[in-house]
Design an enzyme around this catalytic site. Structure first.
Site, PDB file in Angstrom:
ATOM      1  N   ARG A  36       0.818  -1.215   0.000  1.00 47.59           N
ATOM      2  CA  ARG A  36       0.000   0.000   0.000  1.00 47.59           C
ATOM      3  C   ARG A  36       0.854   1.269   0.000  1.00 47.59           C
ATOM      4  O   ARG A  36       0.423   2.311  -0.499  1.00 47.59           O
ATOM      5  CB  ARG A  36      -0.949  -0.001   1.209  1.00 47.59           C
ATOM      6  N   VAL A  62      -7.160   7.297  -1.229  1.00 43.28           N
ATOM      7  CA  VAL A  62      -7.075   5.841  -1.270  1.00 43.28           C
ATOM      8  C   VAL A  62      -7.886   5.383  -0.070  1.00 43.28           C
ATOM      9  O   VAL A  62      -7.715   5.872   1.047  1.00 43.28           O
ATOM     10  CB  VAL A  62      -5.615   5.334  -1.223  1.00 43.28           C
ATOM     11  N   SER A  63      -8.807   4.474  -0.291  1.00 44.52           N
ATOM     12  CA  SER A  63      -9.778   4.100   0.737  1.00 44.52           C
ATOM     13  C   SER A  63      -9.117   3.467   1.953  1.00 44.52           C
ATOM     14  O   SER A  63      -8.035   2.877   1.871  1.00 44.52           O
ATOM     15  CB  SER A  63     -10.806   3.118   0.166  1.00 44.52           C
ATOM     16  N   GLN A  64      -9.797   3.588   3.082  1.00 47.20           N
ATOM     17  CA  GLN A  64      -9.401   2.908   4.307  1.00 47.20           C
ATOM     18  C   GLN A  64      -9.249   1.411   4.025  1.00 47.20           C
ATOM     19  O   GLN A  64     -10.100   0.810   3.362  1.00 47.20           O
ATOM     20  CB  GLN A  64     -10.483   3.140   5.352  1.00 47.20           C
ATOM     21  N   PRO A  65      -8.189   0.765   4.500  1.00 44.63           N
ATOM     22  CA  PRO A  65      -8.019  -0.670   4.242  1.00 44.63           C
ATOM     23  C   PRO A  65      -9.235  -1.508   4.612  1.00 44.63           C
ATOM     24  O   PRO A  65      -9.587  -2.447   3.885  1.00 44.63           O
ATOM     25  CB  PRO A  65      -6.794  -1.023   5.096  1.00 44.63           C
TER      26      PRO A  65
END
Length: 218
Positions: A36, A62-65
């Site tokens: 990431r 970038v989205s939260q994992p």
């Protein structure tokens, strides 16, 4: 602690946390394989494995994992699907999906040219040969490449997009955050021979979808 040791420690902590709510071992393993830190700007790279969304510029994140894992798990991929991602962003979600589709193909579309090109290069460098990156067109999604067995939307939609529903194959799944700008519900829609089955899976918050069937062209 230097950045490599911090990233390693944060990554271990993150996957312990994700494992409490995400049951798909395949999804978690795919996410472990994707670095990431390569998908975020240098100034926030030390935060790459914190369970938060991170800005990537152009008003995008970038989205939260956890959200990546949750949405991906909902698609119930078996590895052979023809899939579509709306909102390539940095390419992180596409890289995860690529690893889950060894016998399939992913199309990903992005409306911001700079983000699209940077993501394309990252995905190519990581060997994601089953991913085709496309610019957004006048119709949401990639109708020329439809139908799709799975569609994921990584931006908030004011309503469930008719164009994407129309691009679903029978048996296909569509995961999208739907609702007003302030907060949305994660919607899972399935196309059956009789029509469309729609389920609300929980609260979420994404940046707004812009352009066709979105919140305008800001």
């Amino acid at each position: 602690m230097d950045i490599l040791r911090k990233l390693d420690a944060d990554k271990r902590t993150l996957f312990v946390e994700l494992g409490k709510d995400i049951s798909s071992k395949a999804v978690l393993e795919a996410m472990r394989q994707v670095p990431r830190e390569l998908f975020v700007p240098p100034d926030v790279r030390h935060m790459a494995y914190e369970n938060i969304p991170l800005s990537i510029g152009s008003g995008q994140t970038v989205s939260q994992p956890y959200m990546v894992a949750w949405m991906t798990e909902l698609l119930e991929l078996d590895g052979s699907e023809r899939a579509l991602e709306v909102g390539t962003g940095s390419g992180y979600q596409a890289a995860v999906l690529s690893r889950l589709l060894p016998g399939g193909q992913l199309f990903t579309v992005e409306r911001v040219p700079e983000l699209a090109e940077a993501a394309r290069q990252r995905l190519e460098e990581l060997g994601c040969r089953n991913v085709t990156a496309l610019p957004s067109g006048p119709v949401l999604g990639a109708p020329k490449h439809a139908p799709f067995d799975a569609i994921v939307v990584t931006a908030a939609c004011p309503g469930l997009p008719d164009s994407l529903v129309g691009q679903l194959a029978v048996g296909g799944r569509l995961a999208a955050p739907v609702g007003p700008r302030e907060a949305q519900n994660l919607v899972l829609a399935r196309r059956t021979g009789e029509g469309l089955s729609v389920n609300l899976r929980g609260k979420c918050r994404f940046v707004p979808l812009l352009g066709p069937e979105g919140f305008g062209d800001e």
